[in-house]
Design a protein around this motif. Structure first.
Motif, short mmCIF file in Angstrom:
data_model
loop_
_atom_site.label_atom_id
_atom_site.label_comp_id
_atom_site.label_asym_id
_atom_site.label_seq_id
_atom_site.Cartn_x
_atom_site.Cartn_y
_atom_site.Cartn_z
N SER A 61 0.74 6.62 -3.43
CA SER A 61 0.38 8.02 -3.20
C SER A 61 -0.81 8.14 -2.27
O SER A 61 -0.84 9.02 -1.41
N ALA A 62 -1.79 7.25 -2.43
CA ALA A 62 -2.98 7.28 -1.57
C ALA A 62 -2.61 7.06 -0.11
O ALA A 62 -3.13 7.73 0.78
N VAL A 63 -1.70 6.13 0.14
CA VAL A 63 -1.26 5.87 1.52
C VAL A 63 -0.62 7.13 2.10
O VAL A 63 -0.94 7.56 3.21
N ALA A 64 0.29 7.75 1.34
CA ALA A 64 0.96 8.96 1.83
C ALA A 64 -0.03 10.10 2.04
O ALA A 64 0.04 10.81 3.05
N LEU A 65 -0.97 10.27 1.11
CA LEU A 65 -1.97 11.33 1.24
C LEU A 65 -2.90 11.08 2.42
O LEU A 65 -3.29 12.01 3.12
N ARG A 70 -5.05 14.14 3.79
CA ARG A 70 -5.55 14.82 2.59
C ARG A 70 -6.59 14.01 1.82
O ARG A 70 -7.31 14.54 0.99
N LEU A 71 -6.67 12.70 2.09
CA LEU A 71 -7.72 11.87 1.53
C LEU A 71 -7.99 10.72 2.49
O LEU A 71 -7.26 10.53 3.45
N ALA A 80 -10.38 3.08 6.30
CA ALA A 80 -9.40 2.04 6.60
C ALA A 80 -8.11 2.67 7.09
O ALA A 80 -7.81 3.82 6.77
N ASP A 81 -7.37 1.92 7.86
CA ASP A 81 -6.05 2.35 8.32
C ASP A 81 -5.12 2.37 7.12
O ASP A 81 -4.90 1.32 6.49
N PRO A 82 -4.55 3.53 6.76
CA PRO A 82 -3.69 3.57 5.57
C PRO A 82 -2.43 2.71 5.70
O PRO A 82 -1.82 2.36 4.70
N ASN A 83 -2.07 2.36 6.92
CA ASN A 83 -0.88 1.53 7.13
C ASN A 83 -1.17 0.05 7.09
O ASN A 83 -0.24 -0.76 7.12
N ASP A 84 -2.47 -0.33 7.05
CA ASP A 84 -2.81 -1.74 7.15
C ASP A 84 -4.17 -2.02 6.49
O ASP A 84 -5.18 -2.17 7.17
N PHE A 85 -4.20 -2.04 5.17
CA PHE A 85 -5.43 -2.42 4.46
C PHE A 85 -5.05 -3.29 3.28
O PHE A 85 -3.95 -3.21 2.76
#
Length: 97
Positions: A61-65, A70-71, A80-85
């Motif tokens: 959910s955090a990645v999608a948000l 939204r976060l 951080a990059d939500p697609n690569d952490f």
């Protein structure tokens, strides 16, 4: 499903019938400008000791948000990059300063 533990809650819904995304955002809203770890958020959402199964769904959910703006996902105090952490991360609401 690491360490042989299955998830006992669906990714998109939590015990009270609300969405996990909404629950995460609500917990972060109460934290204000402070960032929280996934276990801290899971403790705030789940009743009793039933929070471990929320860790993977919270990450998803955090990645999608984060992708939706939204976060913010923080790693070592920096966004951080939500697609690569990887590893330990914290979550916070976007700052508007």
């Amino acid at each position: 499903m690491r360490h042989g533990m299955g998830m006992n809650k669906p990714d998109s819904k939590i015990a009270d019938g609300g969405s996990l995304d909404d629950a995460i955002l609500a917990v972060l809203a109460t934290a204000g400008a402070k960032t929280l770890s996934a276990p801290e958020i899971a403790h705030a959402i789940a009743a009793g000791d039933d929070w471990h199964g929320l860790l993977v769904p919270i990450r998803r959910s955090a990645v999608a948000l984060a992708q939706a703006g939204r976060l913010v996902i923080y790693r070592k105090g920096k966004p951080a990059d939500p697609n690569d952490f990887r590893g330990v991360y914290r979550l916070g609401l976007p700052r508007h300063d």
